[in-house]
Design an enzyme around this catalytic site. Sequence first.
Site, PDB file in Angstrom:
ATOM      1  N   ASN A  66      18.392 -34.269  33.122  1.00  0.00           N
ATOM      2  CA  ASN A  66      19.097 -35.031  32.005  1.00  0.00           C
ATOM      3  C   ASN A  66      20.567 -34.535  32.116  1.00  0.00           C
ATOM      4  OD1 ASN A  66      19.642 -32.094  30.605  1.00  0.00           O
ATOM      5  ND2 ASN A  66      17.494 -31.810  30.795  1.00  0.00           N
ATOM      6  N   ASP A  74      11.174 -31.888  28.448  1.00  0.00           N
ATOM      7  CA  ASP A  74       9.972 -31.867  27.594  1.00  0.00           C
ATOM      8  C   ASP A  74       8.760 -32.278  28.507  1.00  0.00           C
ATOM      9  OD1 ASP A  74      11.216 -31.284  25.047  1.00  0.00           O
ATOM     10  OD2 ASP A  74      11.843 -33.239  24.809  1.00  0.00           O
ATOM     11  N   LYS A  94       7.337 -37.607  50.101  1.00  0.00           N
ATOM     12  CA  LYS A  94       8.062 -38.754  49.667  1.00  0.00           C
ATOM     13  C   LYS A  94       7.085 -39.922  49.247  1.00  0.00           C
ATOM     14  CE  LYS A  94      11.992 -41.503  50.116  1.00  0.00           C
ATOM     15  NZ  LYS A  94      12.985 -42.142  51.284  1.00  0.00           N
ATOM     16  N   PRO A 134       6.062 -26.180  29.172  1.00  0.00           N
ATOM     17  CA  PRO A 134       6.056 -25.339  28.298  1.00  0.00           C
ATOM     18  C   PRO A 134       7.230 -25.085  27.091  1.00  0.00           C
ATOM     19  CG  PRO A 134       6.569 -24.037  30.294  1.00  0.00           C
ATOM     20  CD  PRO A 134       6.393 -25.861  30.421  1.00  0.00           C
ATOM     21  N   ASP A 135       6.953 -24.983  25.895  1.00  0.00           N
ATOM     22  CA  ASP A 135       8.138 -24.926  25.031  1.00  0.00           C
ATOM     23  C   ASP A 135       8.697 -23.234  25.195  1.00  0.00           C
ATOM     24  OD1 ASP A 135      10.011 -24.555  22.708  1.00  0.00           O
ATOM     25  OD2 ASP A 135       9.323 -26.047  21.954  1.00  0.00           O
ATOM     26  N   ILE A 136       9.622 -22.970  25.755  1.00  0.00           N
ATOM     27  CA  ILE A 136      10.027 -21.632  26.113  1.00  0.00           C
ATOM     28  C   ILE A 136      10.656 -20.852  24.784  1.00  0.00           C
ATOM     29  CG2 ILE A 136      11.409 -20.168  27.565  1.00  0.00           C
ATOM     30  CD1 ILE A 136      11.825 -22.518  29.371  1.00  0.00           C
ATOM     31  N   PHE A 163      18.836 -23.800  20.225  1.00  0.00           N
ATOM     32  CA  PHE A 163      19.896 -25.001  20.005  1.00  0.00           C
ATOM     33  C   PHE A 163      18.799 -26.408  19.643  1.00  0.00           C
ATOM     34  CE2 PHE A 163      24.243 -24.139  21.371  1.00  0.00           C
ATOM     35  CZ  PHE A 163      24.249 -22.985  21.502  1.00  0.00           C
ATOM     36  N   LYS A 212      12.993 -27.989  12.750  1.00  0.00           N
ATOM     37  CA  LYS A 212      12.870 -27.253  14.320  1.00  0.00           C
ATOM     38  C   LYS A 212      12.876 -25.862  14.065  1.00  0.00           C
ATOM     39  CE  LYS A 212      14.169 -29.950  17.419  1.00  0.00           C
ATOM     40  NZ  LYS A 212      15.156 -30.607  18.425  1.00  0.00           N
ATOM     41  N   LYS A 252       9.764 -24.028  15.597  1.00  0.00           N
ATOM     42  CA  LYS A 252       9.520 -23.035  16.560  1.00  0.00           C
ATOM     43  C   LYS A 252       9.505 -21.499  16.315  1.00  0.00           C
ATOM     44  CE  LYS A 252      11.842 -26.496  19.643  1.00  0.00           C
ATOM     45  NZ  LYS A 252      11.735 -26.753  21.090  1.00  0.00           N
TER      46      LYS A 252
HETATM   47  O1  C5P Z   1      12.552 -29.208  20.974  1.00  0.00           O
HETATM   48  P1  C5P Z   1      13.934 -29.406  21.454  1.00  0.00           P
HETATM   49  O2  C5P Z   1      14.102 -29.561  22.938  1.00  0.00           O
HETATM   50  O3  C5P Z   1      14.876 -30.177  20.705  1.00  0.00           O
HETATM   51  O4  C5P Z   1      14.422 -27.864  21.256  1.00  0.00           O
HETATM   52  C1  C5P Z   1      15.704 -27.382  21.555  1.00  0.00           C
HETATM   53  C2  C5P Z   1      15.618 -25.994  21.834  1.00  0.00           C
HETATM   54  O5  C5P Z   1      14.589 -25.533  22.260  1.00  0.00           O
HETATM   55  C3  C5P Z   1      16.759 -25.423  22.732  1.00  0.00           C
HETATM   56  O6  C5P Z   1      17.104 -24.279  22.181  1.00  0.00           O
HETATM   57  C4  C5P Z   1      16.023 -25.347  23.943  1.00  0.00           C
HETATM   58  O7  C5P Z   1      16.500 -24.318  24.726  1.00  0.00           O
HETATM   59  C5  C5P Z   1      14.693 -25.095  23.548  1.00  0.00           C
HETATM   60  N1  C5P Z   1      13.615 -25.528  24.478  1.00  0.00           N
HETATM   61  C6  C5P Z   1      12.992 -24.646  25.421  1.00  0.00           C
HETATM   62  N2  C5P Z   1      11.900 -25.140  26.129  1.00  0.00           N
HETATM   63  C7  C5P Z   1      11.475 -26.315  25.933  1.00  0.00           C
HETATM   64  C8  C5P Z   1      12.200 -27.206  25.150  1.00  0.00           C
HETATM   65  C9  C5P Z   1      13.193 -26.814  24.531  1.00  0.00           C
HETATM   66  O8  C5P Z   1      13.134 -23.403  25.223  1.00  0.00           O
HETATM   67  N3  C5P Z   1      10.324 -26.960  26.655  1.00  0.00           N
END
Ligand code: C5P
Length: 397
Positions: free
Chosen positions: A208, A276, A286, A303-305, A323, A337, A341
Amino acid sequence: MLAGKRVLLIIGGGIAAFKSLDLIRKLREQGAQVTPVLTKAAEEFVTPLSASALSAQKVYRDLFDLTDEAEMGHIELSRAADLVVVAPATADLMAKMAGGLANDLASTLLLATDKKVLIAPAMNVRMWEHPATQRNLATLKADGILFTGPDEGDMACGEHGPGRMSEPLAIVDAVVAALADGPLKGRKLLVTSGPTHEPIDPVRYIANRSSGAQGTALARALSALGAQVTFVTGPADVAPPEGVQVVAVQTADEMLDAVKAALPVDAAVFAAAVADWKVASASDNKIKKTKGGLPQLEFAENPDILATVSQMKQGRPGLVVGFAAETQDVIRNATEKRKRKGCDWIIANDVSPATGIMGGDENAVTMISGTGAESWPRMSKSQVAARIAAQIADALA
Ligand code: C5P
């Protein structure tokens, strides 16, 4: 960031000495008072007059200058500073420091000082890699000497490798980190930053547009307030700040592992633009272009960290900041959000292309906490960082 700080800058005799003149200017721009000391060899590369003109200070050169001794002896000179910086630190100066020699003004000051010493080595790659220099390096590290660089790259002598002096801005960062003595002293902070790269095959990846600028500025601002910062960064466009512990990662999975390894911390800021989705089974080879066939990529969720850390039952940081980069309904989406979260604060910003925020130098953010939303005026990313860092310091106090 260095207002009122006194830096004794020892300039060694190497071609990188010309960058030390720029370093003087950049240190002064941050408010530091710089007193230059030139070794005999340094005078072959830069003149005392330039160092004096740029620092607006007397330049010290000779151990046996009686006027200087009457005005300010070498012991006093080495202790009046808040920090001693050696840039460039030649192989010879490092050897003298490691051996405790004191046969000229620079080495005598370095032996007599009771202040922190930060050195920016610069020398030919073979000299740097020589076992003698590496032995001296280990000795100096054990003595608590701070380092910045050397960088890798092309050298004045035509060779390539480690040995280039750190750039002046990086040295300024290291000086700020070395002198950091603010409200976050003794606190451990974690910052994630940059994009992640999710492999499709060994040569292709999904990424990105995050430059890592805001996360880097945050790590720098937290470190300037005295925090011990672990900086977990994806492949960003901007260089990480000096004085923080850098953990470089590529993927979201690696980032999560690095974050877990950095815990426990007092506060964690998640500024990374984590992908995501990842490709469910990235190819080991390749992927070939075949006639008429298009590759089918299957995705899996990363994973959503932020959510993982926010919802930890044990060892959750005292303060978790996320953020939210949004392109519509910024405040409403970010408020939801925060709840979803489970983090304490969300810093929301509008990253629609028209704002020029993604990849730009400025940011316009709204800080959302449990008590409401506060929109800040548009300002530079480093100003945003300083303001967030100050609020974190208040919250942890
Ligand atoms: O869900 P979104 O990507 O909009 O959320 C943004 C926030 O979540 C940011 O603080 C980003 O660093 C964190 N994040 C994360 N792991 C992910 C997706 C987002 O820590 N897989």
